[in-house]
Design a protein around this motif. Structure first.
Motif, PDB file in Angstrom:
ATOM      1  N   PRO A 166       0.818  -1.205   0.000  1.00 46.18           N
ATOM      2  CA  PRO A 166       0.000   0.000   0.000  1.00 46.18           C
ATOM      3  C   PRO A 166       0.855   1.258   0.000  1.00 46.18           C
ATOM      4  O   PRO A 166       2.058   1.212   0.216  1.00 46.18           O
ATOM      5  CB  PRO A 166      -0.747  -0.116   1.329  1.00 46.18           C
ATOM      6  CG  PRO A 166       0.227  -0.816   2.217  1.00 46.18           C
ATOM      7  CD  PRO A 166       0.970  -1.784   1.338  1.00 46.18           C
ATOM      8  N   HIS A 220      -0.072   6.332   4.077  1.00 45.44           N
ATOM      9  CA  HIS A 220      -0.538   7.703   4.199  1.00 45.44           C
ATOM     10  C   HIS A 220       0.002   8.373   5.445  1.00 45.44           C
ATOM     11  O   HIS A 220       0.531   9.464   5.426  1.00 45.44           O
ATOM     12  CB  HIS A 220      -2.064   7.719   4.282  1.00 45.44           C
ATOM     13  CG  HIS A 220      -2.674   8.201   3.044  1.00 45.44           C
ATOM     14  ND1 HIS A 220      -2.261   9.353   2.441  1.00 45.44           N
ATOM     15  CD2 HIS A 220      -3.653   7.685   2.276  1.00 45.44           C
ATOM     16  CE1 HIS A 220      -2.977   9.516   1.342  1.00 45.44           C
ATOM     17  NE2 HIS A 220      -3.820   8.517   1.218  1.00 45.44           N
ATOM     18  N   LYS A 240      -2.388   4.561   8.497  1.00 44.01           N
ATOM     19  CA  LYS A 240      -3.413   4.709   7.460  1.00 44.01           C
ATOM     20  C   LYS A 240      -2.775   4.436   6.109  1.00 44.01           C
ATOM     21  O   LYS A 240      -1.729   5.001   5.787  1.00 44.01           O
ATOM     22  CB  LYS A 240      -3.979   6.131   7.470  1.00 44.01           C
ATOM     23  CG  LYS A 240      -5.092   6.323   8.439  1.00 44.01           C
ATOM     24  CD  LYS A 240      -5.746   7.681   8.255  1.00 44.01           C
ATOM     25  CE  LYS A 240      -6.472   8.046   9.536  1.00 44.01           C
ATOM     26  NZ  LYS A 240      -6.810   9.443   9.636  1.00 44.01           N
ATOM     27  N   THR A 241      -3.420   3.583   5.326  1.00 36.37           N
ATOM     28  CA  THR A 241      -2.884   3.269   4.003  1.00 36.37           C
ATOM     29  C   THR A 241      -3.937   3.526   2.942  1.00 36.37           C
ATOM     30  O   THR A 241      -5.137   3.586   3.228  1.00 36.37           O
ATOM     31  CB  THR A 241      -2.484   1.785   3.903  1.00 36.37           C
ATOM     32  OG1 THR A 241      -3.670   0.983   3.944  1.00 36.37           O
ATOM     33  CG2 THR A 241      -1.555   1.376   5.027  1.00 36.37           C
ATOM     34  N   SER A 242      -3.461   3.694   1.708  1.00 39.23           N
ATOM     35  CA  SER A 242      -4.394   3.657   0.580  1.00 39.23           C
ATOM     36  C   SER A 242      -3.860   2.653  -0.429  1.00 39.23           C
ATOM     37  O   SER A 242      -2.670   2.314  -0.409  1.00 39.23           O
ATOM     38  CB  SER A 242      -4.554   5.042  -0.044  1.00 39.23           C
ATOM     39  OG  SER A 242      -3.317   5.539  -0.466  1.00 39.23           O
ATOM     40  N   GLU A 254      -7.084   0.724   0.839  1.00 32.49           N
ATOM     41  CA  GLU A 254      -7.375   1.633   1.938  1.00 32.49           C
ATOM     42  C   GLU A 254      -7.576   0.844   3.223  1.00 32.49           C
ATOM     43  O   GLU A 254      -8.355  -0.110   3.249  1.00 32.49           O
ATOM     44  CB  GLU A 254      -8.648   2.413   1.609  1.00 32.49           C
ATOM     45  CG  GLU A 254      -8.705   3.737   2.329  1.00 32.49           C
ATOM     46  CD  GLU A 254      -9.716   4.673   1.682  1.00 32.49           C
ATOM     47  OE1 GLU A 254     -10.581   5.161   2.418  1.00 32.49           O
ATOM     48  OE2 GLU A 254      -9.648   4.875   0.450  1.00 32.49           O
ATOM     49  N   GLU A 289      -7.022   1.091   7.832  1.00 31.21           N
ATOM     50  CA  GLU A 289      -6.568   1.777   9.029  1.00 31.21           C
ATOM     51  C   GLU A 289      -6.333   0.693  10.066  1.00 31.21           C
ATOM     52  O   GLU A 289      -7.202  -0.125  10.319  1.00 31.21           O
ATOM     53  CB  GLU A 289      -7.649   2.760   9.492  1.00 31.21           C
ATOM     54  CG  GLU A 289      -7.057   3.940  10.182  1.00 31.21           C
ATOM     55  CD  GLU A 289      -8.087   5.000  10.568  1.00 31.21           C
ATOM     56  OE1 GLU A 289      -9.182   5.032   9.964  1.00 31.21           O
ATOM     57  OE2 GLU A 289      -7.792   5.774  11.477  1.00 31.21           O
TER      58      GLU A 289
END
Ligand SMILES: Nc1nc2c(ncn2[C@@H]2O[C@H](COP(=O)(O)OP(=O)(O)OP(=O)(O)O)[C@@H](O)[C@H]2O)c(=O)[nH]1
Ligand SMILES: [Mg+2]
Length: 205
Positions: free
Chosen positions: A7, A10, A74-76, A79, A81
């Protein structure tokens, strides 16, 4: 569906530290804990995984991590958390006996009772292979959390000649009966595969 790629991270920030007998924050996000012997490379792996140079404190001297440290991620793409948890290492003989027992109890209580804990990643130094306390932790997890995944990571891959890596990983896999991913915090080897396994673990629970 194809497995997700690594990922985009974020944000990754320190969220909480729990010392011996300390309170843990209320559970809000799925957690993945990273455990293993002292000095095995837990904190280094987390920095590499999260692409942050100094988010998690590392050290040449064993026993650097003395608390349960939680990081909010937090990732995208995909997505997500989650909380990533850096556990204090075990097997560090220079600690006093009381301190060792206290820490063992803290970690066991956390692993056994934390409701939001979705998976355990157990790190093993590829040059040392699994030792008695590693195997005990695998058995403890299988007994306490039969429905939650455990992943093994062989750390410090870069310290072993290429030809010796596969046999070393097979030895670990056979001794513990769990799939092994090779990882190097220096070269980033295994990062993609580990992320894939983490997302699969989160999805499977
Ligand atoms: N060559 C190499 N060295 C590594 C790797 N990962 C960690 N190290 C080194 O191993 C030592 C211990 O790393 P840490 O990440 O602090 O280990 P830890 O498991 O968090 O240790 P404690 O907090 O004491 O339990 C440091 O000197 C790191 O630089 C790796 O993949 N390759
Ligand atoms: Mg550490």
């Amino acid at each position: 569906m194809p497995p997700p790629a690594p990922p985009v991270i974020h944000s990754a920030e320190f969220a909480f530290a729990a010392a011996l007998k300390g309170q843990l924050p209320p559970t809000t996000l799925p957690e993945i804990a990273f455990g293993g012997r002292s000095n095995v490379g837990k904190s280094s792996l987390l920095n590499a995984l999260l692409e942050r140079k100094n988010l998690v404190r590392t050290s040449k001297a064993p026993g650097a991590t003395r608390q349960i440290n939680m990081f909010r991620i937090k990732t995208s793409a995909p997505e997500a958390e989650l909380m990533v948890v850096d556990l204090p290492g075990y097997g560090y003989a220079a600690r006093s006996k009381t301190e060792r027992i206290g820490w063992g109890t803290l970690i066991e209580a956390y692993l056994e009772r934390r409701e939001s804990l979705e998976a355990l990643v157990l790190l093993i130094d590829i040059r040392r292979g699994p030792e008695e306390d590693d195997r005990q932790l695998v058995e403890f997890w299988k007994g306490a959390r039969p429905d939650k995944p455990i992943l093994l990571v062989a750390t410090k891959l870069d310290k072993l000649a290429l030809s010796k890596r596969k046999p070393a990983m097979t030895t670990i896999q056979k001794a513990c009966g769990v799939r092994v991913i090779g990882f190097s915090a220096i070269t980033g080897d295994g990062r993609e595969e580990l992320w894939r396994a983490l997302f699969l673990a989160l999805r499977s629970t």
